[in-house]
Design a protein around this motif. Structure first.
Motif, mmCIF file in Angstrom:
data_model
loop_
_atom_site.group_PDB
_atom_site.id
_atom_site.type_symbol
_atom_site.label_atom_id
_atom_site.label_comp_id
_atom_site.label_asym_id
_atom_site.label_seq_id
_atom_site.Cartn_x
_atom_site.Cartn_y
_atom_site.Cartn_z
ATOM 1 N N TYR A 139 -15.134 -7.503 -12.019
ATOM 2 C CA TYR A 139 -15.946 -7.936 -10.868
ATOM 3 C C TYR A 139 -17.387 -8.019 -11.306
ATOM 4 O O TYR A 139 -17.867 -7.181 -12.066
ATOM 5 C CB TYR A 139 -15.839 -6.900 -9.742
ATOM 6 N N ASP A 153 -16.717 -15.103 -6.122
ATOM 7 C CA ASP A 153 -15.574 -15.281 -5.228
ATOM 8 C C ASP A 153 -14.308 -15.611 -6.015
ATOM 9 O O ASP A 153 -13.218 -15.186 -5.662
ATOM 10 C CB ASP A 153 -15.846 -16.435 -4.250
ATOM 11 N N ALA A 156 -12.968 -12.504 -7.510
ATOM 12 C CA ALA A 156 -12.413 -11.660 -6.455
ATOM 13 C C ALA A 156 -11.066 -12.219 -5.993
ATOM 14 O O ALA A 156 -10.101 -11.472 -5.786
ATOM 15 C CB ALA A 156 -13.389 -11.578 -5.287
ATOM 16 N N CYS A 159 -8.326 -11.510 -8.586
ATOM 17 C CA CYS A 159 -7.904 -10.107 -8.541
ATOM 18 C C CYS A 159 -7.041 -9.862 -7.313
ATOM 19 O O CYS A 159 -6.019 -9.185 -7.380
ATOM 20 C CB CYS A 159 -9.116 -9.192 -8.516
ATOM 21 N N GLU A 160 -7.445 -10.464 -6.199
ATOM 22 C CA GLU A 160 -6.716 -10.260 -4.961
ATOM 23 C C GLU A 160 -5.269 -10.687 -5.107
ATOM 24 O O GLU A 160 -4.358 -10.037 -4.612
ATOM 25 C CB GLU A 160 -7.395 -11.092 -3.871
ATOM 26 N N PRO A 183 -16.382 -1.819 -6.632
ATOM 27 C CA PRO A 183 -15.660 -2.984 -6.103
ATOM 28 C C PRO A 183 -14.155 -2.828 -6.284
ATOM 29 O O PRO A 183 -13.379 -3.329 -5.471
ATOM 30 C CB PRO A 183 -16.166 -4.154 -6.957
ATOM 31 N N ARG A 186 -12.859 -0.713 -3.512
ATOM 32 C CA ARG A 186 -12.975 -1.436 -2.260
ATOM 33 C C ARG A 186 -11.840 -2.459 -2.127
ATOM 34 O O ARG A 186 -11.191 -2.580 -1.099
ATOM 35 C CB ARG A 186 -14.341 -2.125 -2.166
ATOM 36 N N ALA A 187 -11.594 -3.172 -3.227
ATOM 37 C CA ALA A 187 -10.530 -4.191 -3.198
ATOM 38 C C ALA A 187 -9.172 -3.541 -2.993
ATOM 39 O O ALA A 187 -8.336 -4.038 -2.224
ATOM 40 C CB ALA A 187 -10.544 -4.993 -4.491
ATOM 41 N N SER A 188 -8.954 -2.414 -3.649
ATOM 42 C CA SER A 188 -7.629 -1.783 -3.553
ATOM 43 C C SER A 188 -7.409 -1.221 -2.153
ATOM 44 O O SER A 188 -6.303 -1.273 -1.627
ATOM 45 C CB SER A 188 -7.491 -0.692 -4.608
ATOM 46 N N LYS A 190 -8.327 -2.437 0.541
ATOM 47 C CA LYS A 190 -7.955 -3.508 1.466
ATOM 48 C C LYS A 190 -6.460 -3.729 1.496
ATOM 49 O O LYS A 190 -5.880 -4.000 2.540
ATOM 50 C CB LYS A 190 -8.641 -4.817 1.037
#
Ligand code: GDP
Length: 700
Positions: A139, A153, A156, A159-160, A183, A186-188, A190
């Motif tokens: 990230y 973006d 991101a 990764c998503e 980050p 934070r992403a995980s 979600k």
């Protein structure tokens, strides 16, 4: 247990090659983290080698599907990497792996910056456990000047996609950065709010006071069900040259954690790369085991569907790229054989004869029909009393001129080209028809082979034909039997010509509106022509300098008839004249005189020319057959064998077969079915490995 993970990793790889749909995915560990969080260092510590691209500019631009395969030390314990898609073989020098990865990353165009297409890398080593890891671009916090605004973006988003279920998330965070700002976490959070499938890795433990590090690892602030592992992957200070980075890192880590035993030694906290490795194995294994049931059902469903489709669409008929190629070669040769049948000698002779007849008609028209004395000749034949030797030499010269025009008209070249064009046309028809519509490059090559052979043979053949008809240029001996045949052919030729002219006249009559109207048109045109003749004569007689009278438009200056009809009338007049002469000549050809035999050749030039065209066609066909056709039909199938398809290697054969969409679909479905069957077999065999896992539970 080790064995299970390894098997499942194999199955996972197979499933990946079947398709990318989420339902057929076994879990992998996805590594995310911001840039410089120490992500690469962790991966390298796990592998025990430096192999990832380095540099300030973001260097991981494509996901790396990293499969680690444990090679037991007692079985040789080979250590190497492999890029299955690149076919580079075993790479034992890890700095070469690093170079390949760097190149692959740099090959992603700067405008794209990040690509979704994963790089498949396998590492075999006695020091690694069986694991699959996916390294993703880090990230980024701020887009720098030379990076597109959307890059953040894009990363991101990438990764998503990977951190979806059933994958395990390895969230890499540096100890010296507040976890609130990570980050990765934070992403995980979600997608996995309870941290059921997220492992936290806290890097750079040496950069914060040990008590602070221990607090982070306890996970009280941001609890993760799978917990946090603390590591130190970078040696403080300079590294001695002779030791590998990984070794130094391990030692530094060991020193750090044992030096701070009072903070980390309680057994409550997970620290060290070894612990991380073990933790990853456990988590992956149990995650895979729990996915097993679902995946088995999914595979079973897909397999049943594939089997059903294969039965319905192809009636379980198996094909291979090779069998398709063999079939194409057979079809092709069959077509060429059919084509050869069309080029048997009688057929070729008939075509050449038609060409020469056409030419003979042209010569007759030029030398006889337009001759004002032509009716005389017909009269002589009808008379019957004139002996051939009493006929004026004028007619003898004419006959000789006609024969010479015919024999010296470039028969060798024209006849050869006629046949060569026919061949070319046929090959082109084959090449543009099924199944070659799907194989444009192959079709192109086919045509090229044909042209190549023809190019090579046409010159030789036309010379040879010309050579062999040479004697006819000087003398043509005619047997009575040949004469009679020639005469009959001439009659036929004229009758056909007669019919054609009558047909044309009829058409014109119909167009103009009946024969009466045509007659008045014709007499009008006659009068126009008469006027024009007079005018010309007057002009010739007039003294110089006098301005010429304006000439009236021959096509009807008084607009009595439309110009198109006047043109029709002119044509009708020409056809009428031709009809007259043809009728005269026909009666001559049918006269006693002409039937009398070859000594009457002067009186019946048509019969004589027919004999000549017969002989020319016969000789030409014979030599074209030997010099051109036999060569062509011998050589062309051999070109097909040796150069068209059999020199393809396996990959090219598959590529070729897949050019045909029907075959591609068939092969795809068959391959999918085969792979699913294989996966199913493997999954079923796992049941014997672990009795607690029953892949077929659904079917009860
Ligand atoms: P990545 O960008 O996330 O892959 O991070 P790297 O693995 O390249 O590491 C970024 C920087 O942090 C490098 O300069 C490493 O030397 C340093 N680094 C990584 N791990 C540690 C560690 O455990 N301790 C210390 N002090 N530095 C580390």
């Amino acid at each position: 247990l080790m064995h299970l993970t390894r098997k499942l990793i194999e199955i996972r790889t197979m499933l990946l090659s079947i398709d990318q749909s989420d339902s057929l995915k076994l879990p992998s560990i996805v590594v995310i983290g911001s840039q410089s969080s120490g992500k690469s260092s962790v991966l390298e510590a796990i592998v025990g080698h430096e192999f990832l691209p380095k540099g300030n500019n973001m260097v991981t631009r494509r996901p790396i599907e990293l499969t680690l395969i444990h090679t037991p030390a007692n079985e040789g314990g080979e250590e190497y990497g492999e890029f299955p898609a690149l076919g580079l073989g075993k790479i034992t020098d890890f700095s070469n792996i690093q170079r390949v990865l760097t190149d692959l990353n740099l090959a992603v165009p700067a405008s794209e910056a990040v690509s979704n297409e994963p790089i498949d890398l396998r590492i075999y080593s006695p020091r690694v456990p069986d694991l699959t890891l996916i390294d993703l671009p880090g990230y980024i916090q701020i887009s720098s000047m030379d990076q597109p605004e959307s890059l953040k973006d894009k990363i991101a988003g990438l990764c998503e996609r990977y951190i979806r279920e059933p994958n395990i998330i390895l969230a890499v965070c540096a100890a010296d950065v507040d976890l609130a700002n990570s980050p990765a976490l934070r992403a995980s959070r979600k997608v996995d709010p309870l941290g059921l499938r997220t492992i936290g890795v806290i890097t750079k433990m040496d950069l914060v006071p040990p008590e602070q590090g221990a607090t982070i690892l306890s996970g009280n602030r941001y609890p993760l069900h799978l917990g946090y592992v603390g590591v130190v992957c970078k040696p403080p200070g300079k590294q001695p040259k002779k030791e590998s980075t990984a070794m130094v890192a391990t030692r530094a880590e060991l020193e750090y954690f044992s030096g701070n035993r009072e903070h980390f030694g309680s057994g409550q906290l997970m620290v060290g790369t070894d612990t991380l490795r073990r933790r990853l194995m456990e988590v992956l294994e149990s995650s895979m085991a729990s996915s097993l049931h679902g995946i088995t059902n999914a595979v079973q469903l897909e397999l049943e569907e594939a089997q059903y489709q294969f039965k319905v669409q192809y009636n379980d008929r198996r094909i291979s790229a090779e069998s398709y190629v063999a079939e194409i070669v057979d079809t092709l040769k069959g077509r060429v054989r059919e084509c050869a049948a069309q080029f048997r000698r009688p057929a070729v002779r008939a075509r050449l004869k038609a060409l020469l007849d056409e030419r003979a008609l042209g010569i007759l028209e030029q030398l006889y029909w337009s001759d004002r004395r032509a009716p005389e000749l017909s009269q002589l034949a009808a008379d019957g009393r004139v002996r051939p030797e009493d006929v004026e030499p004028y007619w003898r010269y004419k006959l000789e001129a006609a024969a010479s025009l015919l024999t010296k008209s470039g028969v060798g070249r024209d006849a050869t080209l006629l046949v060569a064009d026919g061949l070319r046309g046929l090959i082109e028809a084959i090449a543009t028809g099924e199944p070659f519509t799907h194989h444009p490059r192959t079709a192109e090559r086919l045509v090229q082979f044909a042209h190549g052979i023809l190019r090579e043979r046409v010159g030789i053949t036309s010379d040879q034909v010309e050579n062999c008809i040479k004697p006819y240029k000087y003398e043509v001996e005619v047997e009575p039997r040949e004469w009679e045949a020639g005469r009959a052919e001439a009659v036929e030729l004229y009758e056909r010509e007669l019919e054609m002219c009558e047909g044309k006249l009829k058409e014109i009559r119909k167009r103009i509106g009946g024969s009466r109207r045509l007659n008045s048109l014709v007499s009008y045109v006659h009068s126009l022509e008469e006027k024009e003749r007079e005018r010309k004569q007057r002009r010739l007689a007039a003294p110089d300098g006098e301005p010429p009278e304006p000439t009236a438009d021959l096509n009807g200056d008084d607009y009595r008839y439309p110009p198109a009809q006047i043109l029709d009338a002119r044509h009708a007049m020409l056809y009428g004249e031709r009809l007259n002469i043809l009728k005269l000549r026909l009666s001559a050809l049918k006269s006693k005189r002409c039937k009398g035999g070859p000594e009457n050749d002067v009186l019946c030039p048509e019969a004589f020319l027919e004999v000549v065209t017969d002989k020319l066609a016969y000789t030409s066909a014979m030599f074209i057959n030997i010099e051109l056709l036999e060569h062509f039909f011998y050589q062309f199938p051999r070109e097909i064998d040796s150069r068209l398809l059999y020199d393809l290697d396996r990959r090219e054969i598959i590529e070729f077969a897949r050019e045909n969409p029907e075959i591609r679909r068939h092969l795809d479905l068959q391959e999918r079915k085969d792979k699913l069957e294989e996966v199913m077999k493997q999954l079923n065999s796992l049941a014997t490995l672990r009795p607690d896992v029953q892949p077929n539970a659904r079917r009860q």
